[in-house]
Design a protein around this motif. Structure first.
Motif, PDB file in Angstrom:
ATOM      1  N   PHE A  65      -3.871  13.237  -0.310  1.00  0.00           N
ATOM      2  CA  PHE A  65      -3.936  14.424   0.554  1.00  0.00           C
ATOM      3  C   PHE A  65      -5.294  15.113   0.489  1.00  0.00           C
ATOM      4  O   PHE A  65      -5.535  16.064   1.209  1.00  0.00           O
ATOM      5  N   ASN A  66      -6.146  14.678  -0.422  1.00  0.00           N
ATOM      6  CA  ASN A  66      -7.485  15.232  -0.528  1.00  0.00           C
ATOM      7  C   ASN A  66      -7.502  16.740  -0.777  1.00  0.00           C
ATOM      8  O   ASN A  66      -8.296  17.478  -0.184  1.00  0.00           O
ATOM      9  N   GLU A  67      -6.600  17.182  -1.659  1.00  0.00           N
ATOM     10  CA  GLU A  67      -6.524  18.603  -1.997  1.00  0.00           C
ATOM     11  C   GLU A  67      -7.831  19.077  -2.636  1.00  0.00           C
ATOM     12  O   GLU A  67      -8.486  18.296  -3.324  1.00  0.00           O
ATOM     13  N   LEU A 115      -0.921  19.607  -9.175  1.00  0.00           N
ATOM     14  CA  LEU A 115       0.023  19.701 -10.289  1.00  0.00           C
ATOM     15  C   LEU A 115       1.140  18.686 -10.053  1.00  0.00           C
ATOM     16  O   LEU A 115       1.919  18.815  -9.094  1.00  0.00           O
ATOM     17  N   TYR A 116       1.180  17.668 -10.889  1.00  0.00           N
ATOM     18  CA  TYR A 116       2.206  16.625 -10.756  1.00  0.00           C
ATOM     19  C   TYR A 116       3.361  16.950 -11.681  1.00  0.00           C
ATOM     20  O   TYR A 116       3.372  16.540 -12.846  1.00  0.00           O
ATOM     21  N   LEU A 117       4.306  17.736 -11.145  1.00  0.00           N
ATOM     22  CA  LEU A 117       5.441  18.150 -11.966  1.00  0.00           C
ATOM     23  C   LEU A 117       6.532  17.079 -11.884  1.00  0.00           C
ATOM     24  O   LEU A 117       7.532  17.232 -11.194  1.00  0.00           O
ATOM     25  N   THR A 118       6.278  15.986 -12.569  1.00  0.00           N
ATOM     26  CA  THR A 118       7.250  14.887 -12.574  1.00  0.00           C
ATOM     27  C   THR A 118       7.303  14.277 -13.963  1.00  0.00           C
ATOM     28  O   THR A 118       6.278  14.175 -14.637  1.00  0.00           O
ATOM     29  N   SER A 119       8.512  13.911 -14.376  1.00  0.00           N
ATOM     30  CA  SER A 119       8.654  13.340 -15.713  1.00  0.00           C
ATOM     31  C   SER A 119       8.497  11.817 -15.691  1.00  0.00           C
ATOM     32  O   SER A 119       8.135  11.220 -16.695  1.00  0.00           O
ATOM     33  N   SER A 120       8.773  11.187 -14.536  1.00  0.00           N
ATOM     34  CA  SER A 120       8.597   9.732 -14.515  1.00  0.00           C
ATOM     35  C   SER A 120       7.949   9.284 -13.209  1.00  0.00           C
ATOM     36  O   SER A 120       7.736  10.087 -12.298  1.00  0.00           O
ATOM     37  N   PHE A 121       7.635   8.013 -13.118  1.00  0.00           N
ATOM     38  CA  PHE A 121       6.895   7.458 -11.987  1.00  0.00           C
ATOM     39  C   PHE A 121       7.639   6.215 -11.472  1.00  0.00           C
ATOM     40  O   PHE A 121       8.272   5.508 -12.257  1.00  0.00           O
ATOM     41  N   VAL A 171      -2.163  15.994 -16.762  1.00  0.00           N
ATOM     42  CA  VAL A 171      -2.577  16.010 -18.170  1.00  0.00           C
ATOM     43  C   VAL A 171      -3.842  15.158 -18.339  1.00  0.00           C
ATOM     44  O   VAL A 171      -4.776  15.543 -19.052  1.00  0.00           O
ATOM     45  N   THR A 172      -3.884  14.022 -17.657  1.00  0.00           N
ATOM     46  CA  THR A 172      -5.063  13.153 -17.726  1.00  0.00           C
ATOM     47  C   THR A 172      -6.308  13.879 -17.223  1.00  0.00           C
ATOM     48  O   THR A 172      -7.391  13.763 -17.818  1.00  0.00           O
ATOM     49  N   ALA A 173      -6.163  14.652 -16.144  1.00  0.00           N
ATOM     50  CA  ALA A 173      -7.312  15.397 -15.605  1.00  0.00           C
ATOM     51  C   ALA A 173      -7.838  16.385 -16.645  1.00  0.00           C
ATOM     52  O   ALA A 173      -9.054  16.506 -16.854  1.00  0.00           O
ATOM     53  N   PRO A 214       2.841  19.018 -17.974  1.00  0.00           N
ATOM     54  CA  PRO A 214       1.871  18.992 -16.870  1.00  0.00           C
ATOM     55  C   PRO A 214       1.564  20.396 -16.346  1.00  0.00           C
ATOM     56  O   PRO A 214       0.433  20.675 -15.960  1.00  0.00           O
ATOM     57  N   PHE A 215       2.566  21.267 -16.346  1.00  0.00           N
ATOM     58  CA  PHE A 215       2.313  22.625 -15.855  1.00  0.00           C
ATOM     59  C   PHE A 215       1.286  23.320 -16.748  1.00  0.00           C
ATOM     60  O   PHE A 215       0.323  23.921 -16.261  1.00  0.00           O
ATOM     61  N   ASN A 216       1.477  23.210 -18.058  1.00  0.00           N
ATOM     62  CA  ASN A 216       0.520  23.845 -18.977  1.00  0.00           C
ATOM     63  C   ASN A 216      -0.870  23.226 -18.829  1.00  0.00           C
ATOM     64  O   ASN A 216      -1.876  23.929 -18.890  1.00  0.00           O
ATOM     65  N   ALA A 217      -0.900  21.911 -18.618  1.00  0.00           N
ATOM     66  CA  ALA A 217      -2.194  21.238 -18.433  1.00  0.00           C
ATOM     67  C   ALA A 217      -2.910  21.805 -17.213  1.00  0.00           C
ATOM     68  O   ALA A 217      -4.122  22.037 -17.227  1.00  0.00           O
ATOM     69  N   TRP A 218      -2.161  22.039 -16.155  1.00  0.00           N
ATOM     70  CA  TRP A 218      -2.739  22.563 -14.913  1.00  0.00           C
ATOM     71  C   TRP A 218      -3.299  23.977 -15.135  1.00  0.00           C
ATOM     72  O   TRP A 218      -4.404  24.291 -14.700  1.00  0.00           O
ATOM     73  N   VAL A 219      -2.526  24.801 -15.852  1.00  0.00           N
ATOM     74  CA  VAL A 219      -2.995  26.173 -16.139  1.00  0.00           C
ATOM     75  C   VAL A 219      -4.291  26.118 -16.965  1.00  0.00           C
ATOM     76  O   VAL A 219      -5.255  26.834 -16.677  1.00  0.00           O
TER      77      VAL A 219
END
Ligand SMILES: *Cc1c(COP(=O)(O)O)cnc(C)c1O
Length: 388
Positions: free
Chosen positions: A20-22, A27-33, A62-64, A242-247
């Motif tokens: 989407f080129n944000e 924020l990837y709020l997902t536990s699995s893929f 988290v990787t970011a 992931p939420f904490n990572a984003w913050v």
């Protein structure tokens, strides 16, 4: 990315845009893929194919954060954890085994002291605490079984400064690793890896987030070491949400300006405290009166935002200052844009025995301020109310 300055990396490093080129980090709020098919699932699980599987292992947000923090610490790799204590525990669990030994400075964050002194011995890991910052004392404490030398610099709450380059040499001479808790300075003010340390630990809860919102932690260093920490983490589970990572990612964008401004405010406050008759002593590495002023000047680009001071009159006088604060928040947290005040002997360091506390130099009159972004004049007026 290579060639970018610290300020630019703090804003830009680590971001990979999605389809989407944000503009802002996603924020990837997902536990699995989800996998394309059974064969891809198998390849991802075996590690044959790189990619996300489950958020206890990896998550793109988290990787970011890990990539941005690694860039800022100039580390090959970074592994994010649920909290600062999770970073310390994961490092010990990943790199040590029963029968091995830690040499640590006596003045450490309360929970770190508690972990090294009372938790790890149950698993056969012993710690020798060094009371003074002198390099010779550290060298004398080394044993053949010493695996880690662990320091915080500047330390909490007395802002003692330890010589990272010299202690790296002590550790390496004995075949051990130097681990530096860089919580008080952040990479904006100090890069321990460049001075010879092997691993940097962070409580991202503090200055990295910078606005007191979330818990987080990180371990930065060479991949051969952080890979072990990651293996422990993905099995044991103290990983970052992931939420904490984003913050924290968004917090890093203002790290440089915050650290500069908060350090400048802290210096002004420390200089003022030194003129007050109610104050017996001020601990701040930016004061010429600090016993390691020269070392701090050499090792850090500024003295940081933590000031501690001893009021005359012990606990009663110290509590009076705290109880009269209307602006400074009475909370043990630090690293926020809002200034905070705490009485270490009865809070952060309250679980430590009175003898150990005294050995660490944490007296009943000691107060610690984590200076934020308010005007120093307002902070002074607030403190003065309880001093008179
Ligand atoms: C807060 C702190 C820690 C622990 O971090 P948490 O995120 O609270 O687990 C470790 N070291 C220092 C110096 C700290 O200030």
């Amino acid at each position: 990315m290579s060639g970018w300055s610290f300020e630019t990396l703090a804003v830009r490093a680590g971001q990979e845009r999605s389809q989407f080129n944000e503009h802002s980090e996603a924020l990837y709020l997902t536990s699995s893929f989800v996998f394309e098919n059974a064969a891809q699932a198998a390849a991802r699980f075996s590690g044959e194919e790189e990619g996300n599987v489950y958020a206890r292992f990896t998550n793109p947000t988290v990787t970011a954060l890990q990539d941005r923090l690694a860039a800022l610490e100039d580390a090959e790799c970074c592994v994010a954890t649920a909290s600062g204590m999770a970073a310390i525990l994961s490092t010990v669990m990943a790199l040590m085994k029963s029968g091995e030994h830690i040499v640590a400075s006596r003045s450490l964050f309360g929970a770190t002291q508690q972990m090294f002194g009372n938790v790890l011995p149950r698993f056969g890991i012993e710690t020798s605490f060094v009371d003074e910052g002198s390099v010779d004392r550290f060298r004398a404490a080394m044993r053949p079984s010493t695996r880690l030398v662990f320091i915080e610099t500047p330390s909490n709450p007395l802002t003692e400064v330890f010589d990272i380059a010299a202690l790296a040499e002590v550790a390496h001479d004995a075949g051990a690793l130097l681990v530096v808790d860089n919580c008080f300075c952040t990479p904006a003010l100090q890069r321990p890896l460049a001075l010879g340390a092997d691993l940097v630990i962070h409580s991202a809860t503090k200055f990295l987030d910078g606005q007191g919102r979330v818990l987080g932690g990180a371990v930065c260093g060479a991949k051969v070491l952080t890979e072990e920490v990651f293996k422990f983490l993905r099995t044991a589970g103290p990983c970052l949400s992931p939420f904490n990572a984003w913050v924290i990612l968004k917090g890093l964008e203002t790290l440089s300006v915050r650290m500069k401004a908060q350090s400048a405010n802290a210096l002004e406050l420390a200089q003022w405290l030194e003129t007050r008759p109610e104050v017996a002593r001020v601990h701040y590495p930016g004061l010429v009166s600090h016993s390691q002023y020269e070392l701090a000047q050499r090792q850090q680009s500024s003295a940081g935002a933590i000031v501690s001071f001893e009021v005359k009159g012990g606990r009663e006088a110290a509590w009076r200052v705290v109880d009269n604060c209307r602006l400074l928040s009475i909370t043990a947290n630090l690293g926020d844009t809002k200034s905070t005040i705490t009485h270490p002997a009865s809070t952060t360091h309250g679980r430590i025995s009175p003898e150990a506390r005294l050995a660490s130099g944490i007296g009943e009159g000691l107060l610690r301020i984590a200076v934020g972004l308010e005007s120093p004049a307002d902070l002074q007026a607030d403190l003065l109310r309880g001093m008179a």
